[in-house]
Design an enzyme around this catalytic site. Sequence first.
Site, PDB file in Angstrom:
ATOM      1  CG  ASP A   1       0.121  -3.444   8.409  1.00  0.00           C
ATOM      2  OD1 ASP A   1      -0.348  -2.273   8.185  1.00  0.00           O
ATOM      3  OD2 ASP A   1       0.517  -4.056   7.262  1.00  0.00           O
TER       4      ASP A   1
ATOM      5  CG  HIS B   1      -2.341  -1.156   5.582  1.00  0.00           C
ATOM      6  ND1 HIS B   1      -1.461  -2.167   5.900  1.00  0.00           N
ATOM      7  CD2 HIS B   1      -2.645  -1.362   4.288  1.00  0.00           C
ATOM      8  CE1 HIS B   1      -0.875  -2.489   4.648  1.00  0.00           C
ATOM      9  NE2 HIS B   1      -1.771  -2.048   3.512  1.00  0.00           N
TER      10      HIS B   1
ATOM     11  CB  SER C   1      -0.971  -4.412   1.251  1.00  0.00           C
ATOM     12  OG  SER C   1      -0.288  -3.351   1.528  1.00  0.00           O
TER      13      SER C   1
END
Length: 608
Positions: free
Chosen positions: A192, A227, A413
């Site tokens: 990520d 994120h 996600s």
Amino acid sequence: MVGTTGRNFPERVYALCQPGGAPAPLFAPGQVVTAETVERFYATDEDVARTAAALTEVGFEVLHTSRLLVNVAGPPELFERVFGRRLHTQEREVVKPGSVRDTGTFIDSEGSPVPGLLETTGSPLADVVAAVAIEEPYYPASVPPGPAPTADPPPVDYWHLTLPDQLAAALRADAPHRDGVTGQGVRVAMVDTGFQAHPFFTSRGYRVEPTVLGPGTADPEVDENGHGTGEAANVFAAAPDATLLPVKAATASGALVNVTAAFTAAVALDPDIVTNSWGSSQPGPPLSAANQALAAAVAAAVADGVVVVFSAGNGSWGFPGQHPDVISAGGVYQGPDGSLRASDYASGFVSRVYPGRRVPDVSGLVGLLPAAMYLMLPVPPGCTIDRGNAGGTHPEGDETAPDDGWAAFSGTSAAAPQLAGVCALLAQAAPGTTPGRVREVLAATARDVTTGTNHPEFGEPAGTGPDLATGPGLVDAAAAVAALGAGAEGDTAVALVMLRSPSGQEPTSFNAATSSEWLPAAGTVREVAGALGQAGFTVGPASGPTLSIAAPPAVFARVFAAEPVRADDGGWTSAQGDSLPLDALPEKLREVVRAVVLERPAELHTDP
């Protein structure tokens, strides 16, 4: 949609080279790579070393090598000079964070039969480099992107789920936790935007190893986008004692870069599971050279026994979320009353790249359009997501400060690391279970979701049984752990649950017990089955006034205050006998359950 072409190159181009001498051409048009076929593309160690040395000699930076590919970087002029092919940039339609349709810049070569493929025929390296795949843009499958943050989220006045407790309960992971199934000893790699320390993780003692830099990235202790840090919380909500292995695949701008090499670097860490909350949109064939290289890397990992989870997409035709070897994560929304519906933010479709491949395999918890601001997640203060989601009025904004280290977001996600966390519970409960079996168990034990539709791009309705809106439904951690068992053969106890008749009187014979006047109402049977399933049991179909249940002995001990043990005849009994006490059951269940009897082997009675 294909836009204008030009020569607006970045200073550094990343690419994946198939070593010369590999048994089969990886980038041939129509080539399908899965865990069953990937071995035919493996090069020898000698061929890989020869390819890497030749690329280094002509000026490329070799970033990573594997049996499949050699990852390199260099200026665009170097690619053109060495391989004798003119490059150009092209704007193509992509789906960016927040389900936003936009354009992205791709690099291609003139006359290539496969998008993004750089042929080497006629070049000085033709004998040692079979073909070159130029990397392309990928995006997190989430939402658009001060003071020291707090360990707990700020209060906001709208429905959302907090972590870890509310999310764990919604995934039904809290029951396995109470039984000691917490992901202990299981390694979960996450590719990520990185990971940055936050009091949410440190105050709870979560295990996070130092971030590994994917080739071409920097600053391992910083997550500029936020994120990766936020999505990591989803893993720990499901598996609080798992070990997280973050791999950073993003530049300082938050853009994902060189993802195949980052994925391969994650697999090299020897994880049990790799979770990926990103991808590109691939509505149909052919795969670009970069996506074919990524598909091969995924297939190789699964062939080696690694469970690989990818998000299905948020209105995109998620890739690699549609690869046949991955566990593809879809989305379900749980309302404040506990009701479930398909998330209209999540993708679900039949792949046109892999005929017959249905996406998703199972779903996690995801918010709704317009922005899926649903899970309150920890992020680095002032990062892109913290600032981008701040303020406003929900659902357009998350009503938090832009530098408080908290942001509400989700998307598939979030579903991917939730499923990865549940997979960690299964890996602890039954070590060595194959990736295919893990996917089967998750699907077989999911909670059916029968209302709502998925993203408007697809508009697939949820209905009874498996569908394209949510797959088989919302993941059920307790049922999955119970179904797979606690590891050793015979470690799952079985019992028969007998329900009371509507009148409260007891039948005097089997025929009476199965006649319609003695059978409990269908609603009662469903309520009992649902309550026992939520407690961690696998519940069999009803047969008249009876239900069969199965679970590890620890689950029985928690629910009935009596732990089953093996009897001499191979069946199950307890210190209280074969009939379990009902005193510990909730009053509502005690009113309708007449008895719970542990299974004993059937005997064949014959005349002496």
